[in-house]
Structure formats: C-alpha cells, structure tokens
Design an enzyme around this catalytic site. Structure first.
Site, PDB file in Angstrom:
ATOM      1  N   TYR A 156       0.794  -1.391  -0.127  1.00 51.97           N
ATOM      2  CA  TYR A 156       0.046  -0.245  -0.188  1.00 51.97           C
ATOM      3  C   TYR A 156       1.027   1.458  -0.204  1.00 51.97           C
ATOM      4  O   TYR A 156       0.623   1.821  -0.802  1.00 51.97           O
ATOM      5  CB  TYR A 156      -0.789  -0.203   1.183  1.00 51.97           C
ATOM      6  CG  TYR A 156      -0.256   1.000   2.493  1.00 51.97           C
ATOM      7  CD1 TYR A 156      -1.686   2.332   1.898  1.00 51.97           C
ATOM      8  CD2 TYR A 156      -0.395   0.995   3.850  1.00 51.97           C
ATOM      9  CE1 TYR A 156      -1.947   2.946   2.269  1.00 51.97           C
ATOM     10  CE2 TYR A 156      -0.953   1.874   4.068  1.00 51.97           C
ATOM     11  CZ  TYR A 156      -1.177   3.183   4.018  1.00 51.97           C
ATOM     12  OH  TYR A 156      -1.250   4.472   4.601  1.00 51.97           O
ATOM     13  N   GLY A 197       2.530   2.068  -2.977  1.00 47.48           N
ATOM     14  CA  GLY A 197       1.919   2.073  -4.255  1.00 47.48           C
ATOM     15  C   GLY A 197       0.880   3.687  -4.050  1.00 47.48           C
ATOM     16  O   GLY A 197       0.815   4.455  -4.577  1.00 47.48           O
ATOM     17  N   CYS A 198       0.863   4.227  -2.396  1.00 53.64           N
ATOM     18  CA  CYS A 198       0.638   5.981  -2.643  1.00 53.64           C
ATOM     19  C   CYS A 198       1.991   6.435  -3.075  1.00 53.64           C
ATOM     20  O   CYS A 198       1.790   7.307  -3.784  1.00 53.64           O
ATOM     21  CB  CYS A 198       0.451   5.940  -0.902  1.00 53.64           C
ATOM     22  SG  CYS A 198      -1.590   4.967  -0.536  1.00 53.64           S
ATOM     23  N   ILE A 199       3.701   5.815  -3.174  1.00 54.12           N
ATOM     24  CA  ILE A 199       3.989   7.023  -3.878  1.00 54.12           C
ATOM     25  C   ILE A 199       3.303   6.950  -5.660  1.00 54.12           C
ATOM     26  O   ILE A 199       3.492   8.744  -5.212  1.00 54.12           O
ATOM     27  CB  ILE A 199       5.517   6.124  -4.011  1.00 54.12           C
ATOM     28  CG1 ILE A 199       5.927   6.211  -2.603  1.00 54.12           C
ATOM     29  CG2 ILE A 199       6.346   6.871  -4.475  1.00 54.12           C
ATOM     30  CD1 ILE A 199       7.100   5.443  -1.875  1.00 54.12           C
TER      31      ILE A 199
END
EC number: 2.1.1.79
Length: 419
Positions: free
Chosen positions: A382, A385-387
């Site tokens: 997560y 992926g958020c980067i």
C-alpha cells in the site's frame, strides 16, 4: 500451457520485470532487478475470482504471489507498461486463458486473507460513518501495534504528510516543519486553546504546547493512540498544557477554542458528512478563530469520493472517502469560514512515503514479529503504491485555512507570514 506463456500473453514478451512460476517456467527480462513469483496455484484462484488489483493483492498478502526486489520499482514498471502498451484482456482471451490454466481455478472459491475487511464485517457495526462503525474502521487501521508504527513512522510517530524544505531533509525535520507550518498558519500564541481533531499519537498537540505554550486538546478514536500520546505527554513534562482523549470529535463541546487543526481526519468522515463536519468545527471556534484542514484529496471535484470495493478500502482505510479540494473549500465556505489560504503538498507526501517504506524495509523482521507477515505485506504494497499515486497525480494533499470572522474582522495580516 505453462504460466510464463500466459504472463507473456497478457503483458507482452518484453515486460521490464522477470516472471517465475511454481511450474518452473520463466518469462520477462532475465536481467531485471525485480521478479514476480507465483508460488502456489492459489494465486491463480484469487486472480480468477478478482482479476486485477484485488486478486493480485489477495495473492500477495496471502503469500501465494511474491516479489523479489523493490516493490515501488516493480509497481512503477508495471504501471508504465499498462499505460504505455495498454494492457487489456478481452473476454475471448480470458476464456482461452481459463481453458489453459484449468476451469477449476475459476470455480474453486478461496476466502480472502484475514487482513481484508469485508462489507459483512462492517455492516455488523452499523451504517457507514455511524459512531460505532467509524470506531471499528479506525480500530482496524490504527490499533495495529504502537510498536509497529514506531518502526515505520520513526521517532515523530506522525502518520501524515511531512513538509520538506529540500528532498534531502530528514523525515523528523520535515515532520517538525509540517507541525510548525500548521502552527504558523493558525497563528498560535501562548495562552490560546487548540483543538486537534483526529490527533493520532499527539504530535500536533505536543508541538503546540512545547513550542508555543498553547493549551492543546487532541481527540482520537484509537484507544492505543490515546494511551501512547498520554504517556509521551507525561514523559515530556507537558501535562499542564497538552491532553489527548479517546473520544469522537463529534462529542467535543462547542464554542471554546481559539484554533482548530484537522490533520488527516477528513478522509474518514464520509462525503455525506462533510457539510456537518465543517459546521460542527465552526461552532467549536470563538469569533476570530482559525481552522486548518489538512487531508488527502482527489485531483478533480467531479470524481466519486468512494472506492467501496477497492484495495485501499478493503485492506487499509475501511469506509475511507476522498473529496476534491473544491468540494472541501466550498463546504468550509458554506459553513461560514472565510477561506484565506490553500496549497497542494502532493509531492511532499510522495517523499514522506518513501521514508516510511525505507523504515519498513530496514525493520522488516521486527515489523513481521509485531503484526505478522500478512499485515506487513499490506503495508509494503500500500505505501509503495501510494508513492506512485501522489507522483502520478492520482491523489493530492491539501491544506486549507479558514477563519471564523469576528464581525467582519479576520484578524489576518495583509500578507501571509507563514510562506
């Protein structure tokens, strides 16, 4: 047909990652520094039941799909491949793949990993964004383990976007600077009363008390956060000024605060409650008071706020909803606030997440010992992926400053003194 052939059929023969499967087949770039590994047939069951991100997440969290190498690098390359080459599987192609791997993968139902929050589990706690259900959603994410969060977040114990003077600024300095930016936007002064809603582990509360002599109250729905914050307040000798309570922000009395900070809470309140949220905060402020709202946002105001079946909603933030900045600003304005400043810190959150990812990798064994490998895998996936999400403008981070006018006086300088 061997799994590597199917991988090539889906992503092409020149994928910038290596692929290896339990049947011994390989594909992709043999010299790649990242390798996708299908360890068991259960991964195929998950992908058959939920093609795309959800199936991949279930397989990875459950340990049936693995990754050798850096998670961010792998996600970035596959994202670029999907966008550049337009990966898509037609229904006819899906039928052919199903025949090749065996129909049993499509009919054998495999329960999701225990880290997934199912709709049935949340329905047992009431309607979306009722107090009981919000408490359960917060418990799922924030009451994982304070020791785990210390490993990932570092000494500041701050789980919100930092503010970086340069890309080389340390995470601790950037978190200090974030709190100080909020303090300056609020124009905190000794003797004021600050309410910090969704206060986490009390970082803003302690900063306001220690650096500005402000009497600060923080509230959080996480019992573990409140206990940790109370201990830290006592250790720092701030008990005369700082306090953190385990309570719902909706239960805080009205009309007694000079300033309010909301750092990372708006994502949890729900679209239907945005207007009442800002109206409630307006009622808690004295005339002339200020509100600083800091939260993750959508890049457009016409995008839906919810991802009810998405990976983030199921594994990270149950019932989470993101608004566009214009929606939030309009709601604040309609609640009575005069909007005085707004800025987007999107790039800063990508930098913050990089530090958290590095901390997790550096402390991987200790993190797994605290929360188990499945939960640690959720966080690895997560955060990486958020980067990408912040880098690619899928999500943003906005700070919006509003003033409750004192008659017609905003008690603001002619030019902002916090930039």
């Amino acid at each position: 047909m061997r799994l590597a052939e199917i991988f090539e059929r889906v992503v092409g023969a020149n994928a910038p990652v290596r692929f290896r499967a339990y049947d011994g087949s390989t594909a992709g770039d043999p010299d790649s520094d990242v390798t996708i590994v299908v360890r068991t047939p259960v991964a195929l069951n998950y992908l058959a039941q939920s093609p795309g991100a959800m199936g991949l997440t279930r397989a990875y969290v459950g340990g049936h799909l693995d990754l050798e190498g850096d998670m961010y690098t792998a996600l970035k390359r596959m994202w670029d491949l999907a966008i550049g080459d337009g990966i898509a599987i037609s229904p006819l192609e899906m039928v052919k793949i199903a025949k090749d791997i065996g129909w049993v993968k499509f009919v054998n139902r495999v329960p999701p990993p225990p880290q997934e929050v199912t709709p049935k589990r949340l329905l047992g706690r009431g309607l979306r964004h009722s107090k009981d259900r919000d408490a359960e959603a917060i418990h799922h994410h924030y009451d994982v383990s304070n020791a785990f969060y210390e490993l990932v977040l570092g000494p500041s114990m701050t789980y919100t976007c930092a503010v970086f003077a340069t890309p080389e600024t340390s995470l601790e300095q950037a978190q200090f600077d974030k709190y100080d930016l909020v303090a300056k936007k609020l124009d905190l002064r000794s003797g004021m009363r600050l309410l910090d809603v969704g206060c986490g582990w009390g970082g803003m509360v302690r900063h306001a008390a220690r650096e500005y002599g402000v009497k600060a109250l923080g509230v959080t729905l996480s019992k573990e956060q409140a206990e940790w914050a109370s201990k830290r307040i006592a250790q720092e000798g701030l008990g005369d000024l700082a306090e953190v309570r385990h309570m719902d922000y909706r239960d805080v009395p009205d009309g007694i605060y000079d300033r309010i900070s909301s750092i990372g809470l708006t994502e949890h309140i729900g679209h239907k409650n945005v207007d009442s949220y800002f109206a409630g905060l307006y009622a808690k402020l004295k005339p002339g008071g200020r509100l600083l709202n800091h939260c993750i946002t959508r890049p457009r105001n016409d995008l839906p706020p919810m991802f009810p079946g998405g990976v983030i909603n199921r594994y990270v933030f149950p019932d989470g909803e993101l608004e566009g900045p214009g929606v939030l600003q309009t709601s604040m304005n309609d609640a009575g606030f005069e909007i005085r400043h707004q800025e987007n810190l999107r790039e800063h959150y990508a930098l913050t997440l990089r530090h958290w990812c590095d901390n997790l990798e550096a402390n991987w064994d200790a993190a797994v010992a605290q929360v188990g490998e499945g939960t640690a895998r959720v966080w690895r996936l997560y955060m990486a992926g958020c980067i990408l999400g912040f880098e690619r403008n899928v999500v943003q981070l906005h700070q919006i400053l509003g003033v409750k006018l004192d008659g017609t006086d905003a008690h603001m300088p002619l030019r902002p003194d916090f930039t």
